[in-house]
Design a protein around this motif. Sequence first.
Motif, PDB file in Angstrom:
ATOM      1  N   CYS A  98       0.832  -1.213   0.000  1.00 18.65           N
ATOM      2  CA  CYS A  98       0.000   0.000   0.000  1.00 18.65           C
ATOM      3  C   CYS A  98       0.861   1.255   0.000  1.00 18.65           C
ATOM      4  O   CYS A  98       0.532   2.245  -0.647  1.00 18.65           O
ATOM      5  N   LEU A  99       1.981   1.208   0.677  1.00 19.32           N
ATOM      6  CA  LEU A  99       2.899   2.345   0.726  1.00 19.32           C
ATOM      7  C   LEU A  99       3.506   2.621  -0.650  1.00 19.32           C
ATOM      8  O   LEU A  99       3.586   3.773  -1.089  1.00 19.32           O
ATOM      9  N   GLN A 100       3.912   1.580  -1.358  1.00 13.51           N
ATOM     10  CA  GLN A 100       4.495   1.737  -2.687  1.00 13.51           C
ATOM     11  C   GLN A 100       3.435   2.190  -3.699  1.00 13.51           C
ATOM     12  O   GLN A 100       3.726   3.014  -4.575  1.00 13.51           O
ATOM     13  N   ILE A 101       2.217   1.690  -3.554  1.00  7.50           N
ATOM     14  CA  ILE A 101       1.132   2.130  -4.445  1.00  7.50           C
ATOM     15  C   ILE A 101       0.805   3.597  -4.198  1.00  7.50           C
ATOM     16  O   ILE A 101       0.562   4.351  -5.137  1.00  7.50           O
ATOM     17  N   GLU A 102       0.824   4.013  -2.946  1.00 10.91           N
ATOM     18  CA  GLU A 102       0.578   5.424  -2.645  1.00 10.91           C
ATOM     19  C   GLU A 102       1.611   6.308  -3.349  1.00 10.91           C
ATOM     20  O   GLU A 102       1.258   7.308  -3.983  1.00 10.91           O
ATOM     21  N   THR A 103       2.881   5.933  -3.267  1.00  7.03           N
ATOM     22  CA  THR A 103       3.932   6.693  -3.942  1.00  7.03           C
ATOM     23  C   THR A 103       3.719   6.690  -5.443  1.00  7.03           C
ATOM     24  O   THR A 103       3.868   7.721  -6.114  1.00  7.03           O
ATOM     25  N   GLY A 134      12.894   0.689  -5.842  1.00  4.08           N
ATOM     26  CA  GLY A 134      13.024   0.002  -7.124  1.00  4.08           C
ATOM     27  C   GLY A 134      11.701  -0.549  -7.615  1.00  4.08           C
ATOM     28  O   GLY A 134      11.338  -0.396  -8.785  1.00  4.08           O
ATOM     29  N   ARG A 135      10.954  -1.161  -6.736  1.00  2.00           N
ATOM     30  CA  ARG A 135       9.641  -1.690  -7.136  1.00  2.00           C
ATOM     31  C   ARG A 135       8.692  -0.568  -7.502  1.00  2.00           C
ATOM     32  O   ARG A 135       7.892  -0.696  -8.423  1.00  2.00           O
ATOM     33  N   THR A 136       8.752   0.515  -6.757  1.00  2.00           N
ATOM     34  CA  THR A 136       7.893   1.660  -7.067  1.00  2.00           C
ATOM     35  C   THR A 136       8.236   2.214  -8.443  1.00  2.00           C
ATOM     36  O   THR A 136       7.338   2.527  -9.238  1.00  2.00           O
ATOM     37  N   ILE A 137       9.519   2.330  -8.750  1.00  2.00           N
ATOM     38  CA  ILE A 137       9.944   2.817 -10.065  1.00  2.00           C
ATOM     39  C   ILE A 137       9.488   1.855 -11.156  1.00  2.00           C
ATOM     40  O   ILE A 137       9.009   2.274 -12.216  1.00  2.00           O
ATOM     41  N   ALA A 138       9.617   0.553 -10.890  1.00  2.00           N
ATOM     42  CA  ALA A 138       9.167  -0.445 -11.867  1.00  2.00           C
ATOM     43  C   ALA A 138       7.661  -0.296 -12.108  1.00  2.00           C
ATOM     44  O   ALA A 138       7.193  -0.366 -13.248  1.00  2.00           O
ATOM     45  N   GLY A 139       6.897  -0.063 -11.047  1.00  2.00           N
ATOM     46  CA  GLY A 139       5.460   0.172 -11.199  1.00  2.00           C
ATOM     47  C   GLY A 139       5.179   1.423 -12.006  1.00  2.00           C
ATOM     48  O   GLY A 139       4.253   1.465 -12.831  1.00  2.00           O
TER      49      GLY A 139
END
Length: 179
Positions: A98-103, A134-139
Amino acid sequence: MGQPSVPPLPSLSPPLQPPQSPPPEEVNEVAMEVERDEDEGGIVVETFTDYRPPKLSIGRPHPDPVVETSSLSAVQPPEPTYDLKIIDDLESSEALSCLQIETLVYACQRHLQQLPSGARAGFFIGDGAGVGKGRTIAGLILENWHHGRRKALWISVGSDLKFDARRDLDDVGALYIEG
């Protein structure tokens, strides 16, 4: 006749003075209280709070504890207005927390804005180690891919991180995006 009088030579060094003791230390009651709290472990509770996205409830909980300063937690983030095209894929795969999706949502929302120069606005991710930049950037790359934007530049500090970038792209379901 007598000897002419010779004036004394001027002294080149200042006259010796007795050493001065340092001024007495001021007692800072606030600093002493902070030190007492730190010794007792109380300052951590007062300085940091657990972080959970306050305005989004999409995605799984983040696997590790994430904190923010208490002063920052008093400031509400802007309303999320961006609808992710890849949200169904992210929810079914649970690839992002949820934190990475928010970003990801806030980065995409910011990218919709145009600067006065006509350039697309940017977004800076300043998360600490282990939060999943890294995962957030990939998303973000995957979301942009679904909007037809096929160019991305991923810069890392070392060439060995390209393997991590590829892993992150694969983990979010971007297997078909070449690295």
